[in-house]
Scaffold this motif. Structure first.
Motif, PDB file in Angstrom:
ATOM      1  N   ASP A   1      -1.246   5.845  -4.548  1.00 55.19           N
ATOM      2  CA  ASP A   1       0.211   5.972  -4.605  1.00 55.19           C
ATOM      3  C   ASP A   1       0.867   5.924  -3.231  1.00 55.19           C
ATOM      4  N   ASP A   2       0.063   5.719  -2.183  1.00 53.73           N
ATOM      5  CA  ASP A   2       0.600   5.640  -0.811  1.00 53.73           C
ATOM      6  C   ASP A   2      -0.123   4.509  -0.091  1.00 53.73           C
ATOM      7  N   PHE A   3       0.631   3.490   0.272  1.00 51.93           N
ATOM      8  CA  PHE A   3       0.044   2.316   0.925  1.00 51.93           C
ATOM      9  C   PHE A   3      -0.002   2.464   2.447  1.00 51.93           C
ATOM     10  N   TYR A   4      -0.181   3.674   2.950  1.00 50.94           N
ATOM     11  CA  TYR A   4      -0.309   3.913   4.388  1.00 50.94           C
ATOM     12  C   TYR A   4      -1.415   3.060   4.997  1.00 50.94           C
ATOM     13  N   TRP A   5      -2.391   2.707   4.205  1.00 45.45           N
ATOM     14  CA  TRP A   5      -3.567   1.961   4.662  1.00 45.45           C
ATOM     15  C   TRP A   5      -3.294   0.461   4.818  1.00 45.45           C
ATOM     16  N   VAL A   6      -2.199  -0.035   4.240  1.00 46.24           N
ATOM     17  CA  VAL A   6      -1.890  -1.467   4.312  1.00 46.24           C
ATOM     18  C   VAL A   6      -1.395  -1.802   5.709  1.00 46.24           C
ATOM     19  N   LYS A   7      -2.041  -2.760   6.337  1.00 45.42           N
ATOM     20  CA  LYS A   7      -1.674  -3.160   7.701  1.00 45.42           C
ATOM     21  C   LYS A   7      -1.058  -4.555   7.750  1.00 45.42           C
ATOM     22  N   ASN A   8      -1.329  -5.376   6.714  1.00 45.68           N
ATOM     23  CA  ASN A   8      -0.733  -6.713   6.695  1.00 45.68           C
ATOM     24  C   ASN A   8      -0.535  -7.175   5.264  1.00 45.68           C
ATOM     25  N   TRP A   9       0.340  -8.143   5.136  1.00 43.29           N
ATOM     26  CA  TRP A   9       0.577  -8.772   3.839  1.00 43.29           C
ATOM     27  C   TRP A   9       1.078 -10.177   4.050  1.00 43.29           C
ATOM     28  N   ASN A  10       0.866 -11.007   3.055  1.00 46.91           N
ATOM     29  CA  ASN A  10       1.312 -12.390   3.150  1.00 46.91           C
ATOM     30  C   ASN A  10       1.384 -13.005   1.759  1.00 46.91           C
ATOM     31  N   ILE A  11       2.125 -14.094   1.674  1.00 45.25           N
ATOM     32  CA  ILE A  11       2.276 -14.825   0.416  1.00 45.25           C
ATOM     33  C   ILE A  11       0.968 -15.553   0.104  1.00 45.25           C
ATOM     34  N   VAL A  12       0.584 -15.575  -1.154  1.00 50.71           N
ATOM     35  CA  VAL A  12      -0.583 -16.311  -1.633  1.00 50.71           C
ATOM     36  C   VAL A  12      -0.068 -17.405  -2.561  1.00 50.71           C
TER      37      VAL A  12
END
Length: 164
Positions: free
Chosen positions: A98-109
């Motif tokens: 429930d907490d995306f603190y761990w997400v460091k990057n994102w991008n379109i697929v």
């Protein structure tokens, strides 16, 4: 008798005013809480938002990095309907919690296929399987540990586990 009637009317008006003032205070407090506890767009991911037709309706949708009640997540807004979905930010989603603190990057697929890591009941990796992507999706994760592709499937957003 007239005095009693006038006193009664004055009392009713006074009570009505107090109730209206109380309702106004409650509405103001609720609005302030919504601002404080509500979705706040945030800059913890770069870029701060992604745009694509995630649900395949022919209109651009936008995914925003948000913080709600000190928990990081993503708010997805469909461009045609303005319908919103929140993943993370206090709402469990897939294996991301429930907490995306761990997400460091994102991008379109934009690939038409991806793979999903599968697990045995004990939690060990079992293998992987191919998953067809009918619409653009987005990846969330870290470089070291992997993450997931978030895709619209059968009327909802789903977690497609990528790696550990």
């Amino acid at each position: 008798m007239i005095k009693k009637s006038l006193c009664f009317i004055a009392l009713v008006v006074l009570c009505s005013c107090e109730q209206q003032e109380s309702k106004l205070e409650a509405a103001t407090t609720e609005a302030e809480q919504t601002k404080t506890e509500g979705s706040t767009e945030a800059s913890w991911l770069n870029p701060e938002y992604l745009t694509a037709d995630f649900n395949g309706d022919g209109h651009s949708d936008t995914a925003f990095a948000v913080i709600i009640n000190n928990k990081k997540g993503i708010r997805i807004k469909h461009g045609n309907t303005n319908e919103e979905f929140v993943i993370g930010a206090g709402k469990d989603f897939g294996n991301g919690g429930d907490d995306f603190y761990w997400v460091k990057n994102w991008n379109i697929v934009t690939d038409s296929m991806t793979y999903e890591v599968t697990f045995m009941e004990e939690g060990d990796i079992d293998g992987s399987r191919d998953i067809k992507l009918e619409h653009p999706a987005f990846y969330i994760g870290t470089e070291e540990e992997g993450g997931a592709t978030v895709a619209w499937k059968e009327g909802k957003y789903v977690w497609i586990h990528q790696a550990d």
